[in-house]
Scaffold this motif. Structure first.
Motif, mmCIF file in Angstrom:
data_model
loop_
_atom_site.group_PDB
_atom_site.id
_atom_site.type_symbol
_atom_site.label_atom_id
_atom_site.label_comp_id
_atom_site.label_asym_id
_atom_site.label_seq_id
_atom_site.Cartn_x
_atom_site.Cartn_y
_atom_site.Cartn_z
ATOM 1 N N UNK A 118 -82.234 -42.253 -43.712
ATOM 2 C CA UNK A 118 -82.910 -40.772 -44.017
ATOM 3 C C UNK A 118 -83.039 -39.995 -42.862
ATOM 4 N N UNK A 119 -82.505 -40.535 -41.680
ATOM 5 C CA UNK A 119 -82.612 -39.674 -40.374
ATOM 6 C C UNK A 119 -83.949 -39.443 -39.793
ATOM 7 N N UNK A 120 -85.223 -40.004 -40.519
ATOM 8 C CA UNK A 120 -86.517 -39.942 -39.936
ATOM 9 C C UNK A 120 -86.835 -40.743 -38.789
ATOM 10 N N UNK A 121 -87.566 -40.340 -37.854
ATOM 11 C CA UNK A 121 -88.387 -41.326 -37.093
ATOM 12 C C UNK A 121 -88.694 -42.947 -37.783
ATOM 13 N N UNK A 122 -88.428 -43.996 -36.710
ATOM 14 C CA UNK A 122 -89.107 -45.171 -37.302
ATOM 15 C C UNK A 122 -90.114 -45.491 -36.274
ATOM 16 N N UNK A 123 -91.371 -45.882 -36.939
ATOM 17 C CA UNK A 123 -92.477 -46.346 -35.983
ATOM 18 C C UNK A 123 -92.750 -47.691 -35.896
ATOM 19 N N UNK A 124 -93.959 -48.453 -35.503
ATOM 20 C CA UNK A 124 -93.962 -49.556 -35.398
ATOM 21 C C UNK A 124 -94.016 -50.292 -36.795
ATOM 22 N N UNK A 125 -93.546 -51.589 -36.655
ATOM 23 C CA UNK A 125 -93.246 -52.361 -37.937
ATOM 24 C C UNK A 125 -92.255 -51.718 -38.999
ATOM 25 N N UNK A 126 -91.414 -50.782 -38.416
ATOM 26 C CA UNK A 126 -90.686 -50.149 -39.572
ATOM 27 C C UNK A 126 -91.291 -49.197 -40.353
ATOM 28 N N UNK A 127 -92.526 -48.923 -39.857
ATOM 29 C CA UNK A 127 -93.275 -47.840 -40.925
ATOM 30 C C UNK A 127 -92.721 -46.409 -40.708
ATOM 31 N N UNK A 128 -93.167 -45.529 -41.547
ATOM 32 C CA UNK A 128 -92.530 -44.115 -41.522
ATOM 33 C C UNK A 128 -93.472 -43.197 -40.907
ATOM 34 N N UNK A 129 -94.715 -43.626 -40.825
ATOM 35 C CA UNK A 129 -95.650 -42.717 -40.021
ATOM 36 C C UNK A 129 -96.071 -43.066 -38.825
ATOM 37 N N UNK A 130 -96.609 -42.356 -37.793
ATOM 38 C CA UNK A 130 -97.098 -42.654 -36.499
ATOM 39 C C UNK A 130 -98.623 -43.064 -36.763
ATOM 40 N N UNK A 131 -98.931 -44.103 -37.283
ATOM 41 C CA UNK A 131 -100.235 -44.415 -37.660
ATOM 42 C C UNK A 131 -101.156 -44.583 -36.013
ATOM 43 N N UNK A 132 -100.396 -44.893 -35.138
ATOM 44 C CA UNK A 132 -100.995 -45.395 -33.970
ATOM 45 C C UNK A 132 -101.172 -44.542 -32.958
ATOM 46 N N UNK A 133 -100.314 -43.178 -33.232
ATOM 47 C CA UNK A 133 -100.411 -42.087 -32.300
ATOM 48 C C UNK A 133 -99.709 -42.540 -31.064
ATOM 49 N N UNK A 135 -96.856 -41.237 -30.618
ATOM 50 C CA UNK A 135 -96.087 -39.853 -30.136
ATOM 51 C C UNK A 135 -94.359 -40.093 -30.085
ATOM 52 N N UNK A 136 -94.103 -41.040 -30.278
ATOM 53 C CA UNK A 136 -92.503 -41.203 -30.109
ATOM 54 C C UNK A 136 -92.189 -42.573 -31.074
#
Length: 254
Positions: A118-133, A135-136
């Protein structure tokens, strides 16, 4: 087995789940998606890590993963100058039966930490939102867990026939009759027509032809008839393409 005793299998499962729960509790961050944790704790075999818990959640919610993956793709949009092509080059699909994925092409990839689907950033655990703040994005990740599940659905929808049957309440979408055990997954708009007639549509819109909006389960007899009609239509177009143009009897060259 006497009343009140437990089977060896049950004892093994309880021991394994106790160890998995201990591992999960140690690795679980303070912030974690509540639906994922609730799902993990309800499994017969508990996933021992947060990452496996996320993967288990999306495998159990395939249609939700499909919607999310297409929504994330719509947020990214197609790269500038990209067109849907087939070929053997890296990132290109060899057949129109596979969905177009521009961010898997080397020329359009967004690099580490971004989902190659999809081209969007990948955050912790493969999640799609930065729930942990943070910032990258997670530089070690190249897929969202949801996008992995969606990709498997798009490439092999027949493997999810049970899920799609439940979604249709076990009714054939073409005949309205109850689905039999031999019912098969079908694309409402055949993929050859997507390539022939819709290849210039916006990329996020194209993905819908591989996702749930274009998938249906029909009884086998209906599927055979539909495939026969589609094969006849393609054959007629091929014959029309190679048929000689009749000569004009009033032409000066005749």
């Amino acid at each position: 087995m006497s009343e009140g005793s437990t089977s060896p299998g049950s004892s093994w499962r309880d021991t394994r789940n106790a160890r998995s729960r201990a591992r999960l509790d140690r690795a679980l961050p303070a912030i974690f998606p509540a639906p994922v944790l609730q799902h993990a704790l309800s499994r017969p075999l508990l996933p021992p890590t947060p990452r496996l818990a996320v993967e288990s959640y999306w495998r159990a919610h395939i249609l939700r993963a499909d919607r999310l993956a297409r929504a994330l793709a719509a947020r990214s949009g197609a790269p500038a100058g990209w067109t849907w092509r087939l070929g053997t080059e890296p990132g290109l699909a060899a057949s129109f039966r596979l969905p177009p994925s521009p961010y898997r092409e080397p020329a359009h990839g967004r690099g580490r930490g971004h989902c190659c689907l999809c081209g969007q950033p990948v955050f912790r655990f493969g999640w799609h939102r930065d729930l942990w703040g943070a910032g990258q994005p997670n530089k070690n990740a190249a897929w969202h867990s949801a996008c992995v599940t969606a990709w498997k659905l798009w490439c092999a929808p027949a493997e999810q026939v049970a899920v799609l049957k439940r979604h249709q309440r076990h009714r054939c979408t073409e005949s309205g009759k109850r689905l039999f055990k031999t019912a098969e997954v079908d694309h409402r708009v055949p993929l050859y027509r997507v390539w022939r007639e819709h290849r210039d549509a916006p990329w996020p819109e194209l993905l819908g032809y591989w996702g749930a909006p274009n998938l249906q389960v029909v009884n086998r007899v209906v599927h055979v008839a539909k495939c026969g009609a589609e094969a006849g239509e393609r054959a007629a177009r091929r014959r029309a393409a190679v048929a000689p143009v009749p000569a004009d009897p009033f032409s000066v060259d005749s």
